[in-house]
Every structure is written in structure tokens, then in C-alpha cells.
Design an enzyme around this catalytic site. Structure first.
Site, mmCIF file in Angstrom:
data_model
loop_
_atom_site.group_PDB
_atom_site.id
_atom_site.type_symbol
_atom_site.label_atom_id
_atom_site.label_comp_id
_atom_site.label_asym_id
_atom_site.label_seq_id
_atom_site.Cartn_x
_atom_site.Cartn_y
_atom_site.Cartn_z
ATOM 1 N N THR A 1 1.059 -1.210 0.035
ATOM 2 C CA THR A 1 0.171 0.019 0.081
ATOM 3 C C THR A 1 1.043 1.347 0.040
ATOM 4 O O THR A 1 0.632 2.274 -0.536
ATOM 5 C CB THR A 1 -0.951 -0.100 1.023
ATOM 6 O OG1 THR A 1 -1.928 -1.311 0.882
ATOM 7 C CG2 THR A 1 -1.729 1.234 1.373
ATOM 8 N N SER B 1 1.590 -7.252 -1.214
ATOM 9 C CA SER B 1 2.296 -8.419 -0.146
ATOM 10 C C SER B 1 1.848 -9.469 -0.167
ATOM 11 O O SER B 1 2.424 -10.604 -0.188
ATOM 12 C CB SER B 1 2.901 -7.926 1.044
ATOM 13 O OG SER B 1 1.678 -7.930 1.966
ATOM 14 N N THR C 1 1.920 -4.448 4.171
ATOM 15 C CA THR C 1 1.600 -4.965 5.413
ATOM 16 C C THR C 1 1.288 -6.292 5.693
ATOM 17 O O THR C 1 1.413 -6.817 6.680
ATOM 18 C CB THR C 1 0.504 -3.955 6.164
ATOM 19 O OG1 THR C 1 -0.522 -3.915 5.402
ATOM 20 C CG2 THR C 1 1.148 -2.641 6.396
ATOM 21 N N ASP C 2 0.392 -6.840 4.638
ATOM 22 C CA ASP C 2 -0.013 -8.031 4.889
ATOM 23 C C ASP C 2 0.674 -9.301 4.984
ATOM 24 O O ASP C 2 0.295 -10.083 5.856
ATOM 25 C CB ASP C 2 -0.957 -8.453 3.564
ATOM 26 C CG ASP C 2 -2.269 -7.653 3.393
ATOM 27 O OD1 ASP C 2 -2.770 -7.035 4.361
ATOM 28 O OD2 ASP C 2 -2.889 -7.627 2.565
HETATM 29 N N1 ASP Z 1 -3.010 -5.324 0.792
HETATM 30 C C1 ASP Z 1 -1.580 -4.412 1.056
HETATM 31 C C2 ASP Z 1 -0.445 -5.215 1.205
HETATM 32 O O1 ASP Z 1 -0.064 -6.016 2.004
HETATM 33 C C3 ASP Z 1 -1.665 -3.865 2.392
HETATM 34 C C4 ASP Z 1 -0.767 -3.007 2.787
HETATM 35 O O2 ASP Z 1 0.449 -3.002 2.245
HETATM 36 O O3 ASP Z 1 -1.024 -2.180 3.696
HETATM 37 O O4 ASP Z 1 0.388 -5.248 -0.104
#
Ligand code: ASP
Length: 327
Positions: free
Chosen positions: A13, A56, A87-88
């Protein structure tokens, strides 16, 4: 003197924007943004490497391992490395890197909960905080760190514990290692438990199964049939399972598959406490290994690293078991 820090971009993200009806999707703007990000100038000499640009959830253990190897090689030319990531699966990439990296220099993973189109976006702030942490002398030899929302966590302890909040990353039961304040990086505590598996490859034939009420043996059978070398089971509480799956666990063990028990509970260790059929003590007596307080997703990666290093299941079993023993 200003330190030299490399920022390795992998996507997530932090590299995304909201594009009309398409929703939040990857863009390639973060690298250029960082190259002219004035606040970074006073902090460190920063170079940016466009390594990947993926959400991710697309990251695989093999990609995570390649990323770790890249960090280990690249860091030779820098004082520290910051990795931007989705973050995932961040806690998995950071933990695998923590296991396999040979460097003692600061390595910091960071991310954003809000995309570049959101109000109050957290990405740039997290990056500045991470570069400050990566440049700080006290960050040396602390293992892989995760900086989010002005907090410093260890890769081993951190989890994404909220789907949307800016303070989504916590170290349950332990708290952050330190904080990123405007005037200083402050470490509150040390991490006493560190482990490494220095390996040139990983073996991904390790599955993770989560216990639910009424869990039956289908997933275990499927894992065994598909050639899995180890199965991690996130059991209930102290490490207990329904008794109906015992024959399936016995079958897996008889076929040489390593069975490791962790807990689906957020904090605390698994223990050989309950002797009833399916209890942690019974499972250990059957030959399953209890994995202390390490969470299932991380136990899975640790076993992948151990199988990459040793191949021989007996050695993996011995090394894994020994690494869990506290006395
Ligand atoms: N869906 C995103 C990822 O992990 C979430 C994020 O980065 O906060 O790529």
C-alpha cells in the site's frame, strides 16, 4: 557523520494510490518521490532500489528468501537497509530475513496502512522513522526490526493485529522495543531471544493448519499425500486438539512428517500440560514438537529454512526441538 542507507522497495500500500473505480492499486511513484523527499536529506545519505512492486499477498516464501539474500549482499555497501513492503505479509518477510541474514547491521522493514491517496497518509512518516532507526548506532545487532507508527518492533514478535488502523502492528504481550520520537530514537527494552538459520536455500514443503472446533483429519491427510515434510498445527490454548484427528497425526508421524504444535491463542507458550487424548502432553508423547510461543506462520518459515539447510528430517527435528528448549 551521516550514514548511508539503502531503501529497497517491494510494493504494498505504501506504493499504491486509489485510481477511480479500479480501487487502490500499485503505482511506480514511490521511488521518484523518495529521491526528492526533502526530509530524508537531513537524516542520511539515501539510495533507493526498485526491487519489486507487488501487493504483499503475492509474496511467496521463495520471494521472501530472495529478498533476504539481496539485503545481505546489498548491505555490504551501506550502514543500514530499509525495506518497504505490504503490511499483509510483512511479518513473514521480516521474520524469514531475521532467521537467514548474516549481517549485524540495522535492517528495518516498514510499510503503510494508508495509500498515497489517503488523508493522513502514514507511509512517508514511517519511511523517515525507519531511516532514522537504520542510521542509529543502537540499532546495530538487534536483528531485523519493524518500524510502524513511530514504534520499533522485532521481526520475531511483531504481528499485524488490525486490518485498518495506523497502529496495526503490535508485539502482543511484550510491547514495542522502542519508539521513534521527534528528537530521538529511544529503545525501552532489549530482545533476549534471537535465533538464526544460515542457509543457502529453503524448502517450502511445510504446511500450516489452524484448529477449529470439530477439526477433522482431511487437511492433515492432504498435506501428507501432497509430500509435505512438516505440518504446523495452530492448536487451541496450551496446544490441544480434538481427539478425532489423532489417528491422522499418528499416520503423518509414522510417514516421517514432522508435526509441530503452536497455539492459535495470541500470546503465551504451548506446553505439555494436558494428558487427555489430543492434549499437548499426549501430542508430545506421540512425537509432535511443541513450539513455545512462536506463532504458526513463523514456525512454518523456520521449518522451511531448517529443511533448506539440513534436508535430513532427523536433523531438522533435532535442531527445531533444541531451539525450543529453554533449559
Ligand atoms: N494489501 C496491502 C499489501 O500488503 C496492504 C498494505 O500494504 O497495507 O500489499
Amino acid at each position: 557523520m551521516k550514514k548511508n542507507v539503502l531503501i529497497i522497495l517491494t510494493g504494498g500500500t505504501i506504493s499504491m494510490k486509489s485510481v477511480g473505480s479500479l480501487g487502490v492499486i500499485p503505482t511506480s511513484e514511490l521511488g521518484d518521490f523518495l529521491k526528492q523527499f526533502p526530509q530524508l536529506e537531513g537524516v542520511a545519505n539515501v539510495e533507493v532500489m526498485d526491487y519489486l512492486n507487488v501487493p504483499s499477498p503475492y509474496m511467496t516464501p521463495d520471494m521472501m528468501f530472495d529478498l533476504a539474500k539481496t539485503i545481505d549482499t546489498k548491505i555490504l555497501g551501506y550502514d543500514g537497509v530499509v525495506i518497504t513492503h505490504g503490511t499483509d505479509t510483512l511479518e513473514e518477510s521480516a521474520f524469514l530475513a531475521d532467521l537467514v541474514l548474516t549481517t549485524r547491521k540495522p535492517v528495518v522493514f516498514t510499510a503503510a496502512m494508508r495509500s498515497g491517496s489517503d488523508l493522513g497518509l502514514d507511509g512517508p512518516r514511517n519511511i523517515i522513522g525507519s531511516v532514522r532507526v537504520a542510521s542509529h548506532h543502537e540499532s546495530f545487532d538487534k536483528g531485523v526490526l519493524v518500524v510502524m507508527n513511530d514504534e520499533i518492533h522485532t521481526a520475531r514478535d511483531v504481528v499485524k493485529s488490525d486490518t485498518g488502523k495506523v497502529d496495526a502492528f503490535t508485539s502482543p504481550g511484550l510491547g514495542a522495543l522502542g519508539i521513534v520520537d521527534p528528537d530521538a530514537i529511544v529503545y525501552h527494552r532489549a530482545t533476549l531471544y534471537r535465533e538464526s538459520v544460515w542457509t543457502e536455500r529453503i524448502d517450502t514443503r511445510v504446511d500450516l493448519i489452524k484448529a477449529v472446533a470439530g477439526l477433522d483429519g482431511r487437511y492433515i491427510d492432504c498435506s501428507v499425500k501432497s509430500g509435505c515434510k512438516a505440518i504446523v498445527i495452530e492448536a487451541f490454548g496450551r496446544g490441544n486438539l480434538p481427539r478425532d484427528i489423532i489417528p491422522h497425526i499418528e499416520d503423518a508421524l509414522a510417514k516421517g512428517v514432522i508435526v509441530v504444535i503452536t497455539s492459535r491463542t495470541f500470546t503465551g507458550r504451548v506446553l505439555p500440560e494436558y494428558g487427555y487424548e489430543g492434549g499437548g502432553k499426549h501430542l508430545q508423547d506421540l512425537g509432535a514438537i511443541l513450539a513455545g510461543d512462536l506463532k504458526g506462520v513463523k514456525v512454518r518459515l523456520k521449518l522451511m529454512a531448517l529443511f533448506g539447510k539440513y534436508e535430513d528430517p532427523d536433523l531438522v527435528h533435532r535442531f527445531f526441538k533444541q531451539s525450543q528448549e529453554l533449559e
